[in-house]
Scaffold this motif. Structure first.
Motif, PDB file in Angstrom:
ATOM      1  N   LEU A 204      -1.638   5.271  -8.456  1.00  0.00           N
ATOM      2  CA  LEU A 204      -1.379   6.372  -7.521  1.00  0.00           C
ATOM      3  C   LEU A 204      -2.535   6.517  -6.536  1.00  0.00           C
ATOM      4  N   CYS A 205      -3.754   6.476  -7.073  1.00  0.00           N
ATOM      5  CA  CYS A 205      -4.940   6.632  -6.213  1.00  0.00           C
ATOM      6  C   CYS A 205      -5.054   5.469  -5.228  1.00  0.00           C
ATOM      7  N   TYR A 206      -4.682   4.286  -5.671  1.00  0.00           N
ATOM      8  CA  TYR A 206      -4.673   3.149  -4.747  1.00  0.00           C
ATOM      9  C   TYR A 206      -3.777   3.473  -3.550  1.00  0.00           C
ATOM     10  N   GLY A 207      -2.610   4.045  -3.845  1.00  0.00           N
ATOM     11  CA  GLY A 207      -1.653   4.385  -2.792  1.00  0.00           C
ATOM     12  C   GLY A 207      -2.256   5.340  -1.762  1.00  0.00           C
ATOM     13  N   ARG A 212      -4.292   5.912   3.646  1.00  0.00           N
ATOM     14  CA  ARG A 212      -5.344   6.436   4.516  1.00  0.00           C
ATOM     15  C   ARG A 212      -5.904   5.313   5.382  1.00  0.00           C
ATOM     16  N   ALA A 213      -6.089   4.147   4.764  1.00  0.00           N
ATOM     17  CA  ALA A 213      -6.625   2.999   5.503  1.00  0.00           C
ATOM     18  C   ALA A 213      -5.665   2.599   6.629  1.00  0.00           C
ATOM     19  N   SER A 214      -4.355   2.640   6.359  1.00  0.00           N
ATOM     20  CA  SER A 214      -3.375   2.290   7.400  1.00  0.00           C
ATOM     21  C   SER A 214      -3.422   3.304   8.533  1.00  0.00           C
TER      22      SER A 214
ATOM     23  N   MET B   1     -10.663  -3.014   3.657  1.00  0.00           N
ATOM     24  CA  MET B   1      -9.388  -3.224   2.950  1.00  0.00           C
ATOM     25  C   MET B   1      -8.568  -4.327   3.616  1.00  0.00           C
ATOM     26  N   SER B   2      -9.126  -4.998   4.633  1.00  0.00           N
ATOM     27  CA  SER B   2      -8.298  -5.926   5.406  1.00  0.00           C
ATOM     28  C   SER B   2      -7.795  -7.097   4.565  1.00  0.00           C
ATOM     29  N   LYS B   3      -8.579  -7.494   3.553  1.00  0.00           N
ATOM     30  CA  LYS B   3      -8.204  -8.651   2.744  1.00  0.00           C
ATOM     31  C   LYS B   3      -6.862  -8.464   2.037  1.00  0.00           C
ATOM     32  N   ASN B   4      -6.599  -7.220   1.643  1.00  0.00           N
ATOM     33  CA  ASN B   4      -5.432  -7.029   0.771  1.00  0.00           C
ATOM     34  C   ASN B   4      -4.234  -6.423   1.490  1.00  0.00           C
ATOM     35  N   GLN B 184      10.663   8.760  -2.589  1.00  0.00           N
ATOM     36  CA  GLN B 184       9.560   8.346  -1.712  1.00  0.00           C
ATOM     37  C   GLN B 184       9.989   8.338  -0.238  1.00  0.00           C
ATOM     38  N   LYS B 185      11.199   7.889   0.013  1.00  0.00           N
ATOM     39  CA  LYS B 185      11.644   7.710   1.408  1.00  0.00           C
ATOM     40  C   LYS B 185      11.686   9.017   2.204  1.00  0.00           C
ATOM     41  N   ASN B 186      11.848  10.151   1.498  1.00  0.00           N
ATOM     42  CA  ASN B 186      11.893  11.443   2.191  1.00  0.00           C
ATOM     43  C   ASN B 186      10.504  11.966   2.524  1.00  0.00           C
ATOM     44  N   LEU B 187       9.484  11.298   2.039  1.00  0.00           N
ATOM     45  CA  LEU B 187       8.123  11.802   2.198  1.00  0.00           C
ATOM     46  C   LEU B 187       7.212  10.739   2.802  1.00  0.00           C
ATOM     47  N   PRO B 188       7.362  10.484   4.090  1.00  0.00           N
ATOM     48  CA  PRO B 188       6.514   9.462   4.706  1.00  0.00           C
ATOM     49  C   PRO B 188       5.038   9.854   4.602  1.00  0.00           C
ATOM     50  N   GLY B 189       4.206   8.908   4.303  1.00  0.00           N
ATOM     51  CA  GLY B 189       2.775   9.193   4.218  1.00  0.00           C
ATOM     52  C   GLY B 189       2.351   9.756   2.880  1.00  0.00           C
ATOM     53  N   VAL B 190       3.321   9.971   1.985  1.00  0.00           N
ATOM     54  CA  VAL B 190       3.000  10.523   0.669  1.00  0.00           C
ATOM     55  C   VAL B 190       3.222   9.436  -0.385  1.00  0.00           C
ATOM     56  N   THR B 191       2.320   9.370  -1.350  1.00  0.00           N
ATOM     57  CA  THR B 191       2.421   8.396  -2.425  1.00  0.00           C
ATOM     58  C   THR B 191       3.045   9.061  -3.642  1.00  0.00           C
TER      59      THR B 191
END
Lengths: 220, 220
Positions: A204-207, A212-214, B1-4, B184-191
């Motif tokens: 979850l924390c990775y997400g 945030r990075a995006s 974070m660019s590598k991943n 998830q789809k109803n909550l953009p930007g939320v994990t």
């Protein structure tokens, strides 16, 4: 069970979710549903649904959709929800007692029949309708009641020994919440589900960090 | 974070487990390990380990193996274990209170800073070092403390509304133990991490039935 002999693990993993959603549809009085509508509800693709359910011989009919009750019944049978597996819980600490009372085991084809804890002060306490017994009574209990499932909510260091002992006593499946990965390969014929809540929290924390990075790099 | 940026979800899902095993190696004083040895410990193939870890630019050196501490540090950074995400818990019932006291949040890059329950009788109780507050204080708390993570241990029917409210209040991640799949789809930007313990138990029971079926048909 011949139909699903070659079913991949990942499909089996998804079946409980299908089972849940189909149960919700029934509760809403919906008796048939197309793969497209089911996909929409479950946030997956219709093609994945068709592929997954075709593995089991295909329950759907072209142009009609799935019979919700029938499909749920078939998936439930595959998952064994009508079984009555005797289960014991080892460890009645915070997490153990939550599991004892939180879950309706009958819905999953199990029955909690014994709880054991090394803390003698807990002896006799009732959790989820089952009495807590001292560890000294574990062996005789298992010989008499032959539990198939053991849920482990014990410290990491205690897990390997308990696991070995319970296997000798006939336990066939471990639902393991201890911070120890029970190595499946050492236990032929035994089913293991290691549940690491911390792994789930890290994911979850990775997400959060990833999103945030995006956001910080809109140009990508 | 660019590598991943293009790392598949399934690789990310496996990272917490690598992180755990590498931590155990360090505790045992092991400072380097080959992919073969790590594979043996983790009951996976060496090739999977190499593939997974190459996604992140490749930490290993041919013929030397992985530097355990360095690899663990890199994976930890990817997972964000050094973050300090403020988290709140909604629902201090059996499962909620177990989560409050069972997990060492700091290890995962989080900090439990608030607990809320609709049962006024729980007001003021301390769980995991944090005071339980009534739901009426949730909004002002969020405005002041800006929690990023919400752990939901509430009944299914209450989940959608709480989820919407918390999203409006700035929550970016839900660790959801309610019997409701947050879409998830109803909550953009939320994990979202929906944890269904019942699904895990059903999967375990499937394993029992499947193994029993194989045992009964030795000719296959």
């Amino acid at each position: 069970m011949s139909k699903n002999e070659k079913i991949s693990n990942s499909v089996i993993r998804r079946l409980p979710r299908y089972y849940r959603f189909l149960g919700e549809l029934l509760n809403e009085g919906i008796t048939k549903i197309s793969s497209r509508e089911l996909a929409e509800r479950m946030s997956v693709t219709a093609s994945q649904i068709r592929q997954d359910l075709n593995c089991f011989g295909g329950f759907g009919q072209q142009g009609y959709g799935y019979n919700v009750s029938e499909l749920r019944g078939e998936i439930g049978a595959i998952l064994g929800v009508n079984e009555d597996h005797a289960a014991i819980l080892i460890g009645a600490g915070n997490l153990g007692r939550a599991l004892a009372v939180h879950l309706d085991y009958g819905r999953y084809g199990c029955r909690l029949c014994g709880i054991f804890d090394s803390n003698e002060n807990l002896k006799g306490e009732i959790l989820g309708g089952v009495k807590v017994s001292p560890m000294s009574e574990l062996e005789s209990f298992c010989i008499k009641n032959k539990p198939i499932i053991a849920m482990l909510c014990i410290p990491k260091d205690a897990a390997p020994e308990i696991c070995e002992k319970l296997t000798e006593l006939g336990v066939k499946a471990f639902w393991n919440f201890s911070h120890y990965d029970i190595p499946q390969k050492n236990l032929p014929g035994v089913t293991v589900e290691n549940v690491h809540l911390g792994d789930s929290l890290m994911y979850l924390c990775y997400g959060i960090n990833d999103k945030r990075a995006s956001d910080e790099k809109p140009e990508n």
